[in-house]
Scaffold this active site. Structure first.
Site, PDB file in Angstrom:
ATOM      1  N   ASP A  96      46.134  34.337  40.829  1.00  0.00           N
ATOM      2  CA  ASP A  96      46.538  33.986  39.474  1.00  0.00           C
ATOM      3  C   ASP A  96      45.539  34.625  38.514  1.00  0.00           C
ATOM      4  OD1 ASP A  96      44.299  32.350  39.453  1.00  0.00           O
ATOM      5  OD2 ASP A  96      45.426  30.485  39.562  1.00  0.00           O
ATOM      6  N   ASP A 275      52.796  27.067  44.842  1.00  0.00           N
ATOM      7  CA  ASP A 275      51.409  26.797  45.218  1.00  0.00           C
ATOM      8  C   ASP A 275      50.996  25.496  44.556  1.00  0.00           C
ATOM      9  OD1 ASP A 275      49.033  27.267  42.968  1.00  0.00           O
ATOM     10  OD2 ASP A 275      50.955  28.147  42.422  1.00  0.00           O
TER      11      ASP A 275
END
Length: 380
Positions: A96, A275
């Site tokens: 990310d 996630d």
């Protein structure tokens, strides 16, 4: 080396939007729906890589750009040959962009059109993240899938703030895409870029953002800014709105979500990738997710319960250890308790999405999901 990430949608459930597919990367294939264990600093807390691969059966894990930038730093990662070689996980990895961590550092950062200037939570030194250097950083980390730099707001943001934030995210995305296209992978394998849909809980903003993100025609797309305080029905509504627009021939990633129930509801609405820190974080705090409901292993009721942690569980630890023994480990504050609980929870999450895939392919997902929802939220 692939020249782009590919996604084959094998089957869509006859009675919902749930999809079973396969993502192809240079580090292997990823069957979807998929759950990605979170390895924030290059390590999934309390779970060794061999266990991740062989017991948990993780097909892809997630790392965090902000944390890896600070420690061990890009110089070390580049000398190692990228994160895959540094942590010995030779399957796909996603990073990310650090946007959510910057959002969470509200007292330590200043946001401008250029990017975000913030103070390291480690030693206070000042750092600037821009769309350009975040792309370069993720190249250096070596992710197979890189996320665009975005701005994330809380669910209670007002409409004007959400609109301005979304528009900034779109301008930053333009810069991310330009930098991405003008740079090359460092380690000889393909790296994909996923834009992120924002827009808070406002239908028209989510629609505009999804249309803008889709127009970039990148290898996949993500849905951000959810599970940040909004009611679950609102989150599901936003997912439905966005997935009506995002292309069907590319993977859809719902960031940071969530509970087992959240995941099944999102799969039903056409999400492919997930996630969340919940299975490991809650596991370290003695909460176990099982097929029959949730267990708090600190409860006295487990003191002399010599049943296995879970009958026919997804992990090797489920039948190796008893509930009484795990209860004892937590009460004694033994590190082994954190390892067992984290391993169990991650294996359970991977089992859950694998079962979802099986039922999607059989066109029985909707019925199966309805029966599972009632079980998963029970407190045992």
């Amino acid at each position: 080396m692939l020249n782009h990430l590919t996604f084959d949608c094998s089957h869509t459930d006859q009675y919902s939007q749930a999809r079973a597919g396969v993502i192809h990367t240079d580090h292997g294939v990823i069957e979807t729906p998929v759950f990605m264990p979170v390895g924030t600093v290059g390590s999934v807390k309390a779970v060794p890589v061999d266990v991740l691969k062989n017991d948990v059966k993780a097909r892809i894990i997630l790392g965090n750009t902000y944390h890896l930038f600070l420690r061990p730093g890009l110089e070390v990662l580049e000398k190692a040959g990228g994160l895959h070689k540094f942590n010995s996980f030779d399957r796909p990895m996603l990073t990310d962009s650090g946007g959510f961590q910057v959002f969470s550092l509200s007292g330590l950062r200043k946001m401008t059109e250029e990017g975000v200037r913030f103070a390291s939570h480690i030693d206070g030194h000042r750092i600037m993240f821009t769309p350009e250097n975040v792309m370069d950083t993720q190249r250096s980390i070596g992710a197979d899938i890189m996320m665009a730099f975005d701005e994330c707001l809380t669910a209670n943001a007002d409409y004007n703030a959400a609109k301005l934030s979304m528009e900034r995210t779109h301008r930053w995305l333009d810069r991310c895409v330009d930098q991405y296209k003008n740079t090359q992978p460092k380690y000889g394998y393909y790296q994909a870029l996923f834009p992120i849909v924002q827009g808070c809980v406002f239908k028209d903003l989510r629609q505009r953002s999804a249309e803008y993100i889709a127009s970039k025609e990148m290898d996949g797309n993500a849905i951000g800014g959810l599970a940040v305080g909004e009611p679950a029905p609102v989150m599901y509504e936003m997912i439905e709105i966005v997935n009506q627009i995002l292309p069907k021939d590319k993977p859809r990633y719902l960031m940071g979500v969530g509970t087992p129930v959240n995941i099944l509801e999102a799969i039903e609405r056409g999400v492919d990738m997930f996630d969340c820190v919940m299975p490991t974080r809650n596991g370290r705090n003695a909460m176990l997710f099982t097929k029959n409901g949730i267990m708090n292993m600190l409860n006295a009721k487990w003191t002399d319960c010599f049943d296995p942690i879970e009958e026919e569980g997804a992990s090797a630890v489920d039948t190796l250890y008893t509930k009484a023994y795990l209860h004892h480990l937590f009460k004694s504050q033994e590190i082994l308790a954190l390892q067992i609980a984290s391993q169990h929870n991650l294996a359970f999450y991977l089992w859950l999405v694998d079962q979802a895939r099986i039922h999607i392919l059989d066109n029985t997902f909707t019925q199966w999901k309805s029966s599972m929802i009632g079980q998963l939220s029970q407190r045992l």
